[in-house]
Design a protein around this motif. Structure first.
Motif, PDB file in Angstrom:
ATOM      1  N   ALA A 318      -2.279-111.782-119.710  1.00 39.43           N
ATOM      2  CA  ALA A 318      -1.697-112.431-118.537  1.00 39.43           C
ATOM      3  C   ALA A 318      -2.628-113.506-117.987  1.00 39.43           C
ATOM      4  O   ALA A 318      -2.179-114.498-117.411  1.00 39.43           O
ATOM      5  N   SER A 439     -10.539-109.360-107.794  1.00 40.14           N
ATOM      6  CA  SER A 439      -9.429-108.751-107.065  1.00 40.14           C
ATOM      7  C   SER A 439      -9.898-107.539-106.281  1.00 40.14           C
ATOM      8  O   SER A 439      -9.122-106.938-105.563  1.00 40.14           O
ATOM      9  N   ARG A 440     -11.154-107.181-106.415  1.00 39.42           N
ATOM     10  CA  ARG A 440     -11.658-106.002-105.700  1.00 39.42           C
ATOM     11  C   ARG A 440     -12.483-106.431-104.503  1.00 39.42           C
ATOM     12  O   ARG A 440     -13.665-106.742-104.623  1.00 39.42           O
ATOM     13  N   ARG A 441     -11.846-106.456-103.341  1.00 36.23           N
ATOM     14  CA  ARG A 441     -12.534-106.964-102.155  1.00 36.23           C
ATOM     15  C   ARG A 441     -12.528-105.963-101.024  1.00 36.23           C
ATOM     16  O   ARG A 441     -12.439-106.320 -99.856  1.00 36.23           O
ATOM     17  N   GLU A 442     -12.601-104.708-101.350  1.00 38.90           N
ATOM     18  CA  GLU A 442     -12.626-103.709-100.283  1.00 38.90           C
ATOM     19  C   GLU A 442     -14.016-103.587 -99.693  1.00 38.90           C
ATOM     20  O   GLU A 442     -14.989-104.100-100.251  1.00 38.90           O
ATOM     21  N   LEU A 446     -18.623-104.518-101.731  1.00 36.87           N
ATOM     22  CA  LEU A 446     -19.514-105.638-101.388  1.00 36.87           C
ATOM     23  C   LEU A 446     -20.535-105.901-102.485  1.00 36.87           C
ATOM     24  O   LEU A 446     -21.006-107.019-102.634  1.00 36.87           O
TER      25      LEU A 446
ATOM     26  N   LEU B 156      -8.707 -95.692-111.973  1.00 32.42           N
ATOM     27  CA  LEU B 156      -9.504 -94.539-111.591  1.00 32.42           C
ATOM     28  C   LEU B 156      -9.619 -94.397-110.080  1.00 32.42           C
ATOM     29  O   LEU B 156      -9.521 -93.303-109.527  1.00 32.42           O
ATOM     30  N   ASP B 157      -9.850 -95.517-109.400  1.00 28.37           N
ATOM     31  CA  ASP B 157     -10.098 -95.421-107.952  1.00 28.37           C
ATOM     32  C   ASP B 157      -8.982 -96.064-107.127  1.00 28.37           C
ATOM     33  O   ASP B 157      -9.202 -96.499-106.011  1.00 28.37           O
ATOM     34  N   SER B 171       2.519-106.997-117.888  1.00 24.67           N
ATOM     35  CA  SER B 171       1.101-107.005-118.221  1.00 24.67           C
ATOM     36  C   SER B 171       0.347-105.877-117.537  1.00 24.67           C
ATOM     37  O   SER B 171       0.464-105.675-116.326  1.00 24.67           O
ATOM     38  N   MET B 174      -2.393-107.357-115.258  1.00 28.05           N
ATOM     39  CA  MET B 174      -1.829-107.827-113.993  1.00 28.05           C
ATOM     40  C   MET B 174      -1.576-106.656-113.051  1.00 28.05           C
ATOM     41  O   MET B 174      -1.748-106.783-111.841  1.00 28.05           O
ATOM     42  N   GLY B 176      -3.352-103.923-112.853  1.00 27.25           N
ATOM     43  CA  GLY B 176      -4.646-103.593-112.261  1.00 27.25           C
ATOM     44  C   GLY B 176      -5.048-104.609-111.211  1.00 27.25           C
ATOM     45  O   GLY B 176      -5.473-104.256-110.110  1.00 27.25           O
ATOM     46  N   GLU B 177      -4.893-105.884-111.547  1.00 26.99           N
ATOM     47  CA  GLU B 177      -5.291-106.952-110.632  1.00 26.99           C
ATOM     48  C   GLU B 177      -4.497-106.869-109.326  1.00 26.99           C
ATOM     49  O   GLU B 177      -5.051-106.978-108.240  1.00 26.99           O
ATOM     50  N   ASN B 180      -5.400-103.851-107.136  1.00 28.55           N
ATOM     51  CA  ASN B 180      -6.692-104.089-106.485  1.00 28.55           C
ATOM     52  C   ASN B 180      -6.583-105.121-105.367  1.00 28.55           C
ATOM     53  O   ASN B 180      -7.141-104.937-104.289  1.00 28.55           O
ATOM     54  N   ASN B 181      -5.879-106.216-105.638  1.00 29.34           N
ATOM     55  CA  ASN B 181      -5.684-107.219-104.590  1.00 29.34           C
ATOM     56  C   ASN B 181      -5.003-106.605-103.375  1.00 29.34           C
ATOM     57  O   ASN B 181      -5.418-106.812-102.236  1.00 29.34           O
ATOM     58  N   LYS B 183      -4.807-103.448-102.546  1.00 32.28           N
ATOM     59  CA  LYS B 183      -5.665-102.430-101.943  1.00 32.28           C
ATOM     60  C   LYS B 183      -6.681-103.074-101.005  1.00 32.28           C
ATOM     61  O   LYS B 183      -6.961-102.565 -99.913  1.00 32.28           O
ATOM     62  N   SER B 184      -7.222-104.204-101.422  1.00 34.23           N
ATOM     63  CA  SER B 184      -8.229-104.855-100.581  1.00 34.23           C
ATOM     64  C   SER B 184      -7.607-105.391 -99.295  1.00 34.23           C
ATOM     65  O   SER B 184      -8.304-105.668 -98.330  1.00 34.23           O
ATOM     66  N   TYR B 222       5.774-108.864-111.930  1.00 36.83           N
ATOM     67  CA  TYR B 222       5.209-109.910-112.775  1.00 36.83           C
ATOM     68  C   TYR B 222       6.019-109.913-114.056  1.00 36.83           C
ATOM     69  O   TYR B 222       6.064-108.915-114.779  1.00 36.83           O
ATOM     70  N   TYR B 248       6.579-113.010-109.574  1.00 42.11           N
ATOM     71  CA  TYR B 248       5.650-113.972-110.165  1.00 42.11           C
ATOM     72  C   TYR B 248       6.049-114.100-111.631  1.00 42.11           C
ATOM     73  O   TYR B 248       5.901-113.184-112.405  1.00 42.11           O
ATOM     74  N   TRP B 290      -2.448-113.015-106.164  1.00 41.67           N
ATOM     75  CA  TRP B 290      -2.999-113.047-104.805  1.00 41.67           C
ATOM     76  C   TRP B 290      -1.914-113.422-103.793  1.00 41.67           C
ATOM     77  O   TRP B 290      -1.765-112.774-102.747  1.00 41.67           O
ATOM     78  N   GLU B 449     -19.388-110.976 -94.456  1.00 42.77           N
ATOM     79  CA  GLU B 449     -18.275-110.485 -95.264  1.00 42.77           C
ATOM     80  C   GLU B 449     -18.035-109.001 -94.962  1.00 42.77           C
ATOM     81  O   GLU B 449     -16.897-108.554 -94.876  1.00 42.77           O
ATOM     82  N   ARG B 453     -14.525-107.559 -93.468  1.00 45.52           N
ATOM     83  CA  ARG B 453     -13.709-106.546 -94.147  1.00 45.52           C
ATOM     84  C   ARG B 453     -13.442-105.343 -93.235  1.00 45.52           C
ATOM     85  O   ARG B 453     -12.334-104.826 -93.189  1.00 45.52           O
TER      86      ARG B 453
END
Lengths: 492, 492
Positions: A318, A439-442, A446, B156-157, B171, B174, B176-177, B180-181, B183-184, B222, B248, B290, B449, B453
């Motif tokens: 992707a 994509s990991r910004r929790e 950091l 995993l998390d 995908s 995608m 995973g991405e 994560n996006n 989640k953040s 996606y 998307y 995003w 940052e 957050r």
């Protein structure tokens, strides 16, 4: 009085690199604009003489406060005026009488108020300017010039090192924002001027100066209005023939132009006229300060030529699809590699899941730098390729850390990757641009951001351009490419 | 065999919430796909029974490895197949014979290779599906469903809590991405399915299911290709009449559609057809993951109605100019406040430098939350206003910290600001959207940052939508607004 144009640059040199400056409007112990200006200059490490002025006298930060400007012995290059607006004309007239070369008027309360008093005060200031003193402002933050040791009020921790980027802004807030954005990308600055309402020094003359300034390679501008459109357009064309000029024009919308009037009292002008002028003058147009910082970065790092045909390498299907779509939306092509090249690339990639037509999909995001280097050497040697894009997902290394034994900094192969790309750029003579999406910004991620920032510094030092996402990257490369294409076409 | 449509949802319920599952293709001690899948499920806290399968037997992570699927006692809801592609048909046929409801085929090496062998293997899988077993995949990451206790390999998390957002993706990367996006940003998910080549379960049926799923409020997709455009369009229109569908579409460019073929073997389809279909079906179209995460966030947090007229409050003139320009570029209006409102606002703002026509310029970025609250109450009570934007520069508080005595977390008034906005939203019944630009992103500014957050989490908990920049904010709000405007128009 000598002709302004003739002596302009010498005057400006002294204003940008003042050896002796006065700060008018400080009170001992208070936290007003004037006192904060002095503290900022001292903290920034200004090496010249500072003369604080206040009728009450006293001392501030170990410096004697002079009761009047006249008492200060010797010449002054610059006066920073911070007294309330109604007292500004008197202070400025004193500067002129003393022969001060230039004054920064930080005070607000002039034409931008829209009141008869404000307009009258600004007219008074203009009349003094006519009699022979250069002015930056009013309603501004003034000058940041590392070579001159001076900075703006919110520029306490700006870099002390000079660099190739200059910035002119009607807005002081924008000056701070842009320098910070640039700084976070590794950019260094030659001269930054926030000129606010711009009663004297403003866009056209400063642009002309920067066009001839050997320290400045890229000129950025945040503009709300223009004083003399015809004169500005003429200078703009002259300067863009030599170096890139990046303009962010604020206030092109209806409510935006209303906001411009109460901000710097400028007349915004119509979108059509501005956009046509910028296009004709080969200006790089941007929509915000972040885009401007990224375009500057691309101009500073990339070779001075157009780019059209792109090779994309990443690990994950992707990603390749997204890179292709984004590249084409900005006018780039991804030529298909010859079968022989595809076969040579496939021979070194993990299988199944990989593919090598262009984009190259390395099947997984954890392919080591050594393999990526071999791929990038093969794709970069293709005649049909001008530039390469490598996408790396650094956040995947966090799962390796979880398996134990390594810190994230050790697990993320950015040092080897930097070396690999440096070698590929050297051997192919084509830039490799690194995309580092995160994509990991929790809150608990950091550490990823920390390693990313460290890695970006290292890449920048090695002359490798990095971006956080594909859109930012292709937009900036397209801006560079379009500028050189049109500059070359203009020369023919 | 009963009709697929009739029992579809019951089958899918069991696949999403499996009580007993097999993982086919694990080897004791190895780090293959199968073993990592088991470790991921255990770490994620899956509460059902896991039955590993490998002809060699042995144990893994304290679980007995069964030599064949038949040996496993009792029924199975799900089988996760990770053996190499040539062994997949045999494994799937065993699942079917055992009566397993559904199988996730994670293995790659099918139609996406473009080879006769790959295509033949995929056809074989399809024939087994016809005989009666549901399949997710091949060439995919499978399912993440917190309520069912299952996750994907790179998940995993991911959060264990369910939420209102669903995601369908061809995908795996995608998937995973996007999680994560999301989640953040604070988003939680109901069901996420990466279906890869999609020989069986794919866009149309899964969309239909999610349209009826009471857990799911917002559906994201996606897509690289579509199997049956007509059927998909029909379901799409049915679902968007009930809940927002955000798509998307990857591979709309020439090289992107080439990349799609080697990624998931899909036929991309033309841009014109896709865009017209999405417009007609009132789909929210986005350009990357995003944007999709941010649109989802806006749909989750904002009230279900259109917004048109915006009040903007910030401290700094250029911010107001930028907000106005950006708002109008996305189709919003900034009505001028009545003179009486302007006067009441000016009475509480610092002077000079402030203005209150709309945008409201509070003159400096450090105006305390208590004052901002009073301003926002006045602007928000205006009848002509649907929504408010507040711009806050948290990075300025770093200079307060430098003056000593406080941590950045203490110096940044985000708790009071959160309370203030919550009260304004409650009293005005209009959303206040917070823009938190951060131009300071250097290595030594990680503390900024960190606080940003933390603050965003707090704001999210209070139902306050935050964005990092104006473009992201207005784009997302416009997407929400357009969806509800068109949905209401469609009902009339």
């Amino acid at each position: 009085m000598p002709d302004k144009k003739q002596i302009g640059n010498t005057q400006l040199e002294r204003i940008f690199h003042p050896k002796r400056l006065a700060v008018i409007g400080v009170s001992a112990g208070s936290l007003g604009f004037g006192s904060r200006t002095i503290q900022t200059l001292l903290h920034f490490g200004y090496q010249g003489e500072i003369y604080p002025v206040n009728p009450k006298g006293g001392t501030i930060a170990g410096l004697k406060i002079f009761k009047t400007l006249e008492e200060i012995p010797g010449d002054l290059d610059l006066a920073i005026i911070t007294v309330p607006a109604p007292l500004v004309p008197e202070a400025l007239e004193a500067c002129r009488k003393k022969g001060v070369i230039g004054a920064e008027i930080l005070s607000a309360g002039f034409k931008e108020l829209g009141t008869p008093e404000g307009i009258a005060l600004e007219d008074e200031v203009k009349r003094i300017v006519q009699k022979g003193i250069r002015v930056v402002g009013p309603n501004c933050f003034g000058i940041y010039c590392p070579a001159g040791g001076i900075t703006i009020l919110p520029g306490l921790d700006f870099s002390h090192e000079s660099g190739p980027v200059a910035f002119l802004a009607q807005s002081g807030g924008m000056a701070g924002e842009f320098v910070n954005n640039g700084k976070s990308l590794g950019l260094k600055f030659s001269k930054v001027v926030s000129f606010g309402n711009g009663v004297d020094l403003r866009e056209t003359e400063l642009l002309h100066y920067l066009g001839e300034d050997p320290e400045t390679k890229v000129i950025c501008m945040y503009m709300e209005g223009v004083e003399d459109g015809r004169a500005f357009f003429k200078v703009l064309k002259e300067v863009t023939a030599k170096k890139p000029v990046i303009i962010y024009k604020g206030g092109l919308s209806q409510s935006g132009s209303r906001a411009v009037v109460s901000h710097t009292a400028s007349l915004g002008g119509s979108r059509q006229i501005w956009e046509s002028m910028m296009r004709q003058a080969n200006v790089v147009q941007v929509n915000n300060s972040w885009e401007m910082a990224q375009a500057s970065l691309a101009f500073v790092v990339l070779p001075e030529r157009p780019f059209q045909r792109v090779a994309v390498v990443g690990g994950g299907g992707a990603l390749g699809v997204a890179a292709s779509d984004t590249a084409e939306s900005f006018g780039f092509e991804l030529p298909i590699f010859p079968t022989s090249t595809q076969e040579r690339i496939m021979a070194i990639l993990p299988k199944p899941g990989s593919s090598a037509t262009n984009p190259v999909d390395a099947a997984n995001p954890g392919v080591p730098p050594e393999i990526l280097k071999e791929v990038l050497l093969k794709t970069g040697m293709e005649e049909k390729i001008d530039l390469q894009i490598l996408i790396q997902l650094f956040f995947i290394y966090k799962s390796i850390v979880r398996q134990g034994g390594m810190t994230l900094d050790e697990a993320t192969p950015y040092r080897n990757l930097g070396k690999a790309i440096e070698e590929v750029q050297g051997q192919t003579n084509k830039p490799v641009i690194l995309i580092l999406p995160n994509s990991r910004r929790e809150a608990e991620d950091l550490d990823l951001e920390e390693v990313r920032r460290k890695a970006c510094c290292l890449f920048f030092e090695k002359g490798v351009l990095t971006f956080e996402n594909l859109t930012d990257a292709f937009r900036a490369i397209a801006q560079v490419s379009r500028y050189y294409t049109r500059r070359e076409a203009g020369k023919r």
